[in-house]
Design a protein around this motif. Structure first.
Motif, PDB file in Angstrom:
ATOM      1  N   SER A   1       0.832  -1.210   0.000  1.00 17.10           N
ATOM      2  CA  SER A   1       0.000   0.000   0.000  1.00 17.10           C
ATOM      3  C   SER A   1       0.866   1.259   0.000  1.00 17.10           C
ATOM      4  O   SER A   1       0.505   2.258  -0.611  1.00 17.10           O
ATOM      5  N   ILE A   2       2.013   1.218   0.645  1.00 12.81           N
ATOM      6  CA  ILE A   2       2.923   2.367   0.625  1.00 12.81           C
ATOM      7  C   ILE A   2       3.547   2.515  -0.764  1.00 12.81           C
ATOM      8  O   ILE A   2       3.622   3.616  -1.309  1.00 12.81           O
ATOM      9  N   LEU A   3       3.980   1.426  -1.334  1.00  5.30           N
ATOM     10  CA  LEU A   3       4.619   1.469  -2.652  1.00  5.30           C
ATOM     11  C   LEU A   3       3.658   1.919  -3.748  1.00  5.30           C
ATOM     12  O   LEU A   3       4.099   2.372  -4.809  1.00  5.30           O
ATOM     13  N   ALA A   4       2.365   1.848  -3.510  1.00  8.39           N
ATOM     14  CA  ALA A   4       1.355   2.252  -4.495  1.00  8.39           C
ATOM     15  C   ALA A   4       0.948   3.722  -4.352  1.00  8.39           C
ATOM     16  O   ALA A   4       0.005   4.166  -5.010  1.00  8.39           O
ATOM     17  N   GLN A   5       1.646   4.500  -3.555  1.00  9.57           N
ATOM     18  CA  GLN A   5       1.290   5.903  -3.338  1.00  9.57           C
ATOM     19  C   GLN A   5       1.365   6.712  -4.631  1.00  9.57           C
ATOM     20  O   GLN A   5       2.194   6.447  -5.500  1.00  9.57           O
ATOM     21  N   THR A   6       0.496   7.728  -4.727  1.00 11.55           N
ATOM     22  CA  THR A   6       0.507   8.605  -5.897  1.00 11.55           C
ATOM     23  C   THR A   6       1.739   9.504  -5.894  1.00 11.55           C
ATOM     24  O   THR A   6       2.224   9.892  -6.952  1.00 11.55           O
ATOM     25  N   ILE A   7       2.241   9.853  -4.723  1.00  9.27           N
ATOM     26  CA  ILE A   7       3.501  10.593  -4.605  1.00  9.27           C
ATOM     27  C   ILE A   7       4.625   9.565  -4.564  1.00  9.27           C
ATOM     28  O   ILE A   7       4.558   8.600  -3.803  1.00  9.27           O
ATOM     29  N   LYS A   8       5.649   9.776  -5.352  1.00  9.27           N
ATOM     30  CA  LYS A   8       6.714   8.774  -5.465  1.00  9.27           C
ATOM     31  C   LYS A   8       8.038   9.211  -4.835  1.00  9.27           C
ATOM     32  O   LYS A   8       8.981   8.428  -4.785  1.00  9.27           O
ATOM     33  N   ASP A   9       8.122  10.448  -4.359  1.00 10.39           N
ATOM     34  CA  ASP A   9       9.373  10.947  -3.785  1.00 10.39           C
ATOM     35  C   ASP A   9       9.393  10.685  -2.277  1.00 10.39           C
ATOM     36  O   ASP A   9       9.100  11.573  -1.479  1.00 10.39           O
ATOM     37  N   PHE A  10       9.708   9.441  -1.921  1.00 12.71           N
ATOM     38  CA  PHE A  10       9.758   9.085  -0.510  1.00 12.71           C
ATOM     39  C   PHE A  10      10.755   7.962  -0.283  1.00 12.71           C
ATOM     40  O   PHE A  10      11.180   7.285  -1.207  1.00 12.71           O
ATOM     41  N   GLU A  11      11.114   7.811   0.977  1.00 14.85           N
ATOM     42  CA  GLU A  11      11.911   6.678   1.431  1.00 14.85           C
ATOM     43  C   GLU A  11      11.128   6.001   2.548  1.00 14.85           C
ATOM     44  O   GLU A  11      10.305   6.645   3.207  1.00 14.85           O
ATOM     45  N   ILE A  12      11.366   4.725   2.723  1.00 12.49           N
ATOM     46  CA  ILE A  12      10.748   3.981   3.824  1.00 12.49           C
ATOM     47  C   ILE A  12      11.886   3.525   4.733  1.00 12.49           C
ATOM     48  O   ILE A  12      12.752   2.760   4.311  1.00 12.49           O
ATOM     49  N   VAL A  13      11.884   4.029   5.950  1.00 17.02           N
ATOM     50  CA  VAL A  13      12.904   3.673   6.925  1.00 17.02           C
ATOM     51  C   VAL A  13      12.247   2.726   7.932  1.00 17.02           C
ATOM     52  O   VAL A  13      11.305   3.110   8.627  1.00 17.02           O
ATOM     53  N   ILE A  14      12.727   1.501   7.957  1.00 13.02           N
ATOM     54  CA  ILE A  14      12.120   0.472   8.806  1.00 13.02           C
ATOM     55  C   ILE A  14      13.123   0.006   9.848  1.00 13.02           C
ATOM     56  O   ILE A  14      14.237  -0.380   9.508  1.00 13.02           O
ATOM     57  N   CYS A  15      12.711   0.033  11.097  1.00 13.34           N
ATOM     58  CA  CYS A  15      13.511  -0.522  12.191  1.00 13.34           C
ATOM     59  C   CYS A  15      12.764  -1.724  12.757  1.00 13.34           C
ATOM     60  O   CYS A  15      11.638  -1.594  13.242  1.00 13.34           O
ATOM     61  N   ASP A  16      13.396  -2.871  12.668  1.00 13.34           N
ATOM     62  CA  ASP A  16      12.803  -4.080  13.223  1.00 13.34           C
ATOM     63  C   ASP A  16      13.367  -4.306  14.626  1.00 13.34           C
ATOM     64  O   ASP A  16      14.578  -4.251  14.847  1.00 13.34           O
ATOM     65  N   ASP A  17      12.480  -4.576  15.553  1.00 15.04           N
ATOM     66  CA  ASP A  17      12.841  -4.685  16.967  1.00 15.04           C
ATOM     67  C   ASP A  17      13.044  -6.138  17.390  1.00 15.04           C
ATOM     68  O   ASP A  17      12.423  -6.615  18.333  1.00 15.04           O
ATOM     69  N   CYS A  18      13.901  -6.843  16.642  1.00 19.20           N
ATOM     70  CA  CYS A  18      14.268  -8.236  16.952  1.00 19.20           C
ATOM     71  C   CYS A  18      13.087  -9.197  16.818  1.00 19.20           C
ATOM     72  O   CYS A  18      12.852 -10.055  17.681  1.00 19.20           O
ATOM     73  N   SER A  19      12.356  -9.069  15.725  1.00 23.06           N
ATOM     74  CA  SER A  19      11.240  -9.993  15.464  1.00 23.06           C
ATOM     75  C   SER A  19      11.733 -11.430  15.493  1.00 23.06           C
ATOM     76  O   SER A  19      12.849 -11.727  15.047  1.00 23.06           O
ATOM     77  N   ASN A  20      10.878 -12.320  15.982  1.00 19.28           N
ATOM     78  CA  ASN A  20      11.238 -13.744  15.986  1.00 19.28           C
ATOM     79  C   ASN A  20      10.313 -14.556  15.087  1.00 19.28           C
ATOM     80  O   ASN A  20      10.240 -15.768  15.206  1.00 19.28           O
ATOM     81  N   ASP A  21       9.621 -13.867  14.190  1.00 15.34           N
ATOM     82  CA  ASP A  21       8.837 -14.546  13.159  1.00 15.34           C
ATOM     83  C   ASP A  21       9.499 -14.246  11.808  1.00 15.34           C
ATOM     84  O   ASP A  21      10.678 -13.951  11.756  1.00 15.34           O
TER      85      ASP A  21
END
Length: 105
Positions: free
Chosen positions: A21-41
């Motif tokens: 859903s984020i990648l389908a945005q009408t505005i394309k000038d963005f970055e996605i910064v993701i911090c994973d908090d030690c997921s165990n899945d």
């Protein structure tokens, strides 16, 4: 540019639909910064696959569990955009989400 700060933890159930859903945005000038908090899945594995395919995704994995608040702060601190949009790992965004936010700033 808009930075999207996302904190993740054991979010494999929703993370693909959210990223799509984020990648389908009408505005394309963005970055996605993701911090994973030690997921165990499979969350971090899924994120790695997306990051390989989409260079606008900047992925970080914490070395220890920080908790929700500190994990979001970590993501925000890694953002480089003029504006920052916060994103929970289970949100599904309308394709005009960023456009509406930007037009109302």
């Amino acid at each position: 540019m808009i930075s999207i700060a996302m904190a993740t933890y054991n979010g494999e159930k929703f993370i693909e639909e959210q990223l799509d859903s984020i990648l389908a945005q009408t505005i394309k000038d963005f970055e996605i910064v993701i911090c994973d908090d030690c997921s165990n899945d499979r969350t971090f594995f899924i994120l790695e696959q997306y990051a390989k395919k989409y260079p606008l995704i900047k992925l970080h994995k914490n070395t220890k569990n920080l908790g929700f608040r500190e994990n979001f702060l970590q993501a925000i601190n890694l953002c480089t955009g003029d504006f920052i949009a916060l994103c929970d790992q289970d949100d599904i965004w309308n394709e005009k989400h960023l456009e509406i936010l930007l037009n109302n700033i």
